[in-house]
Design a protein around this motif. Structure first.
Motif, PDB file in Angstrom:
ATOM      1  N   ASN A  54       0.815  -1.219   0.000  1.00 31.07           N
ATOM      2  CA  ASN A  54       0.000   0.000   0.000  1.00 31.07           C
ATOM      3  C   ASN A  54       0.846   1.265   0.000  1.00 31.07           C
ATOM      4  O   ASN A  54       0.474   2.264  -0.605  1.00 31.07           O
ATOM      5  CB  ASN A  54      -0.924  -0.006   1.227  1.00 31.07           C
ATOM      6  CG  ASN A  54      -2.024  -1.035   1.114  1.00 31.07           C
ATOM      7  OD1 ASN A  54      -2.762  -1.048   0.141  1.00 31.07           O
ATOM      8  ND2 ASN A  54      -2.116  -1.921   2.085  1.00 31.07           N
ATOM      9  N   PRO A 135     -12.175   4.566  -2.066  1.00 31.17           N
ATOM     10  CA  PRO A 135     -12.244   3.098  -1.997  1.00 31.17           C
ATOM     11  C   PRO A 135     -13.263   2.562  -3.003  1.00 31.17           C
ATOM     12  O   PRO A 135     -14.346   3.144  -3.183  1.00 31.17           O
ATOM     13  CB  PRO A 135     -12.698   2.827  -0.561  1.00 31.17           C
ATOM     14  CG  PRO A 135     -12.357   4.072   0.203  1.00 31.17           C
ATOM     15  CD  PRO A 135     -12.501   5.198  -0.778  1.00 31.17           C
ATOM     16  N   GLY A 137     -14.029  -0.933  -3.052  1.00 34.67           N
ATOM     17  CA  GLY A 137     -14.416  -2.277  -2.636  1.00 34.67           C
ATOM     18  C   GLY A 137     -13.271  -3.262  -2.765  1.00 34.67           C
ATOM     19  O   GLY A 137     -12.213  -2.965  -3.298  1.00 34.67           O
ATOM     20  N   SER A 138     -13.508  -4.459  -2.264  1.00 34.00           N
ATOM     21  CA  SER A 138     -12.484  -5.499  -2.274  1.00 34.00           C
ATOM     22  C   SER A 138     -12.227  -6.014  -3.686  1.00 34.00           C
ATOM     23  O   SER A 138     -13.166  -6.457  -4.360  1.00 34.00           O
ATOM     24  CB  SER A 138     -12.910  -6.672  -1.381  1.00 34.00           C
ATOM     25  OG  SER A 138     -12.066  -7.781  -1.578  1.00 34.00           O
ATOM     26  N   PRO A 139     -10.980  -5.986  -4.174  1.00 32.76           N
ATOM     27  CA  PRO A 139     -10.692  -6.523  -5.508  1.00 32.76           C
ATOM     28  C   PRO A 139     -10.906  -8.031  -5.578  1.00 32.76           C
ATOM     29  O   PRO A 139     -11.301  -8.553  -6.612  1.00 32.76           O
ATOM     30  CB  PRO A 139      -9.218  -6.155  -5.725  1.00 32.76           C
ATOM     31  CG  PRO A 139      -8.665  -5.931  -4.368  1.00 32.76           C
ATOM     32  CD  PRO A 139      -9.789  -5.396  -3.553  1.00 32.76           C
ATOM     33  N   PHE A 140     -10.652  -8.729  -4.470  1.00 34.77           N
ATOM     34  CA  PHE A 140     -10.863 -10.179  -4.449  1.00 34.77           C
ATOM     35  C   PHE A 140     -12.342 -10.509  -4.637  1.00 34.77           C
ATOM     36  O   PHE A 140     -12.698 -11.430  -5.369  1.00 34.77           O
ATOM     37  CB  PHE A 140     -10.362 -10.778  -3.133  1.00 34.77           C
ATOM     38  CG  PHE A 140      -8.874 -10.853  -3.030  1.00 34.77           C
ATOM     39  CD1 PHE A 140      -8.143 -11.724  -3.839  1.00 34.77           C
ATOM     40  CD2 PHE A 140      -8.191 -10.051  -2.132  1.00 34.77           C
ATOM     41  CE1 PHE A 140      -6.763 -11.786  -3.745  1.00 34.77           C
ATOM     42  CE2 PHE A 140      -6.815 -10.112  -2.032  1.00 34.77           C
ATOM     43  CZ  PHE A 140      -6.099 -10.980  -2.841  1.00 34.77           C
ATOM     44  N   MET A 141     -13.209  -9.745  -3.967  1.00 33.64           N
ATOM     45  CA  MET A 141     -14.647  -9.973  -4.097  1.00 33.64           C
ATOM     46  C   MET A 141     -15.110  -9.679  -5.523  1.00 33.64           C
ATOM     47  O   MET A 141     -15.925 -10.417  -6.098  1.00 33.64           O
ATOM     48  CB  MET A 141     -15.399  -9.070  -3.108  1.00 33.64           C
ATOM     49  CG  MET A 141     -16.909  -9.325  -3.069  1.00 33.64           C
ATOM     50  SD  MET A 141     -17.312 -10.993  -2.503  1.00 33.64           S
ATOM     51  CE  MET A 141     -16.779 -10.887  -0.787  1.00 33.64           C
ATOM     52  N   LYS A 142     -14.561  -8.615  -6.107  1.00 37.39           N
ATOM     53  CA  LYS A 142     -14.927  -8.264  -7.476  1.00 37.39           C
ATOM     54  C   LYS A 142     -14.508  -9.355  -8.454  1.00 37.39           C
ATOM     55  O   LYS A 142     -15.280  -9.754  -9.337  1.00 37.39           O
ATOM     56  CB  LYS A 142     -14.261  -6.934  -7.843  1.00 37.39           C
ATOM     57  CG  LYS A 142     -14.739  -6.346  -9.169  1.00 37.39           C
ATOM     58  CD  LYS A 142     -13.986  -5.056  -9.478  1.00 37.39           C
ATOM     59  CE  LYS A 142     -14.242  -3.988  -8.451  1.00 37.39           C
ATOM     60  NZ  LYS A 142     -13.589  -2.693  -8.809  1.00 37.39           N
ATOM     61  N   SER A 376      -8.352   0.410  -9.967  1.00 31.78           N
ATOM     62  CA  SER A 376      -8.987   0.088  -8.687  1.00 31.78           C
ATOM     63  C   SER A 376      -8.303  -1.062  -7.958  1.00 31.78           C
ATOM     64  O   SER A 376      -8.726  -1.452  -6.876  1.00 31.78           O
ATOM     65  CB  SER A 376     -10.466  -0.265  -8.905  1.00 31.78           C
ATOM     66  OG  SER A 376     -10.586  -1.425  -9.710  1.00 31.78           O
ATOM     67  N   MET A 377      -7.232  -1.630  -8.556  1.00 30.72           N
ATOM     68  CA  MET A 377      -6.565  -2.789  -7.954  1.00 30.72           C
ATOM     69  C   MET A 377      -5.045  -2.614  -7.896  1.00 30.72           C
ATOM     70  O   MET A 377      -4.288  -3.583  -7.958  1.00 30.72           O
ATOM     71  CB  MET A 377      -6.908  -4.066  -8.742  1.00 30.72           C
ATOM     72  CG  MET A 377      -8.381  -4.405  -8.785  1.00 30.72           C
ATOM     73  SD  MET A 377      -8.693  -5.960  -9.672  1.00 30.72           S
ATOM     74  CE  MET A 377     -10.479  -6.073  -9.581  1.00 30.72           C
ATOM     75  N   LEU A 380      -3.317  -4.467  -4.992  1.00 31.25           N
ATOM     76  CA  LEU A 380      -3.272  -5.907  -5.238  1.00 31.25           C
ATOM     77  C   LEU A 380      -2.183  -6.229  -6.256  1.00 31.25           C
ATOM     78  O   LEU A 380      -1.459  -7.221  -6.121  1.00 31.25           O
ATOM     79  CB  LEU A 380      -4.631  -6.399  -5.749  1.00 31.25           C
ATOM     80  CG  LEU A 380      -4.732  -7.893  -6.059  1.00 31.25           C
ATOM     81  CD1 LEU A 380      -4.432  -8.722  -4.819  1.00 31.25           C
ATOM     82  CD2 LEU A 380      -6.117  -8.242  -6.610  1.00 31.25           C
TER      83      LEU A 380
END
Length: 475
Positions: A54, A135, A137-142, A376-377, A380
């Protein structure tokens, strides 16, 4: 770091000192002492994993992609970011090691603890002036939603008309400070996640942009796989390279000897010098021939780093053969703990080459995964670089144990307690060949990899960017 400092400073939780040669004669540490010490180490590991990706991302995000001058400056950011990281490493491997050995562990841990406290204060002080991204949201969830939705509609017929795919209005992206991504031809199966079939549930219908973001992250996985072997090679520096040094004459002048572990400082110095030369000389020269603002592409830079890994392990192989020959010539093959009549600086080339390799590969790896990740990632994407190092260390341990077991069963083991009786030269040659095979795999990945589309497609911005490069050259 605070708990770690307290664990070596406060009586009761501080482990008992031991000055005997036999560790079994020492007073054993209590469960509380072990819990506090290792608890602090694991907390530090978790904190590092949560911040490293980060911090570099926040730093890179401070540059505006739509400002030509800042875009050019951003291309040097990761060079100087890694320079600062390794400068800190050099300080730790020299000054802090000296303090720990000659002053005490309390000061050895206390100094970096104070440094971290100052860093947090400076970071909070500058927070109001940073550019912040909202923010998303979670990239993993997406990514999970895209994969699940594509499998749920696996049997749905594929259509070519973009009107049949779900996407948000462009104004929605502008409001969030992002932009939509146009569909690409890679991983077409995932396109079905955005296919309109009547169901609007988020686990059945995703936007084209979400699908393309997932594609970009998945497309980078082969490149990340190609960095596992070089990361395993890096792990040899702190293990066998240093162990070789323990068998050699470390005396420099009089009674002053260089600790074998301090040889890793030469890797750091090599990295620092190489980064400066790369950014200030190499890029400017190659830019004139290639027209690329970076001089060469990020994948080309990574490829050069892998080639250096092959070269350094080959040199390490021949150096080890020479070291063993000296041991044989003086009848010291079966002697343990006896220094060979050979200077420790014979190992310097492999340490210096490791630094040059890292200046190419490690810096390019971090920048590549950040640069190629969707907006957005980015964090990650940067974490891919850290993941590569982590898996590389596990791979190094696996290869070490596997090679050791196999070679012992087949006769003379390559890796024994007595380094003079070992065949470490064969092990290094094995790593050189492994890196060569990995280079072939990397070239295969590069051949089919497609860089993500530029965000700044404006002709005016491109022309201004070219002017900035021209001004930079003339200066």
């Amino acid at each position: 770091m605070l708990v770690l400092t307290l664990s070596v400073s406060i009586p009761g939780i501080k482990p008992p000192e031991c000055s005997t040669a036999n560790a079994e004669d020492c007073e054993k540490t209590s469960v509380l002492q072990l819990a506090v010490f290792f608890g602090a180490l694991y907390t530090l590991a978790i904190g590092t994993g949560g911040t490293k990706a980060n911090i570099s991302t926040i730093g890179a995000d401070q540059f505006d992609e739509f400002d030509p001058k800042e875009k050019i400056q951003k291309m040097s950011f990761f060079n100087w970011w890694m320079f600062s990281i390794f400068f800190g490493t050099l300080f730790a491997n020299t000054v802090l090691v000296y303090v720990q050995d000659n002053v005490g562990w309390g000061w050895g841990y206390g100094i970096p603890t104070l440094g971290l406290a100052i860093s947090i204060f400076v970071f909070l002080l500058g927070t109001p002036f940073y550019r912040h991204k909202l923010p998303t949201g979670s990239p993993f969830m997406k990514m999970t939603r895209v994969i699940v939705a594509s499998f749920r509609k696996a049997n749905a017929p594929m259509v070519r008309s973009l009107t049949q795919f779900h996407e948000l209005p462009s104004m929605e992206y502008e409001r969030k400070g992002t932009f939509p991504i146009q569909p690409t031809k890679s991983l077409r199966f995932l396109d079905k996640a955005a296919l309109k079939t009547g169901t609007t549930d988020q686990w059945n219908l995703c936007t084209i942009t979400e699908v393309e973001e997932t594609k970009q992250m998945l497309n980078m996985l082969p490149a990340m796989f190609a960095t596992f072997v070089p990361s395993a090679t890096v792990a040899q520096v702190g293990t066998f390279f240093v162990k070789q040094g323990t068998t050699l004459n470390a005396r420099i002048a009089g009674n002053f000897s260089i600790p074998p572990a301090s040889l890793t400082a030469f890797v750091t110095v090599s990295i620092l010098v190489s980064i400066v030369i790369y950014d200030r000389v190499f890029v400017k020269i190659t830019r004139k021939f290639t027209g690329n603002p970076r001089g060469i592409t990020l994948l080309q830079r990574m490829g050069i780093g892998i080639i250096f890994h092959i070269l350094l392990m080959t040199i390490a192989c021949f150096t080890e053969r020479y070291r063993v020959k000296v041991a044989a010539d003086h009848g010291l093959i079966h002697q343990k703990g006896v220094k060979l009549p050979l200077t420790i600086f014979v190992l310097l080339p492999q340490f210096m080459l490791m630094g040059i390799a890292d200046a190419f590969l490690e810096v390019a790896k971090l920048e590549f995964f950040y640069d190629q990740a969707p907006e957005s990632m980015k964090s990650l994407g940067a974490s891919y670089s850290l993941t590569s190092l982590g898996i590389g260390n596990f791979l190094s341990s696996f290869l070490l144990s596997t090679v050791s077991k196999i070679t012992k069963k087949r006769g003379r083991g390559w890796i024994l307690n007595n380094l003079n009786e070992s065949r470490l030269d064969y092990y290094y040659l094995f790593f050189a060949l492994l890196n060569f095979v990995n280079l072939l795999f990397f070239l295969f990945v590069v051949k089919f990899y497609v860089y993500r589309a530029e965000v700044t497609r404006s002709v005016d911005v491109k022309e201004e960017e070219a002017n900035v490069m021209g001004v930079g050259e003339n200066k």
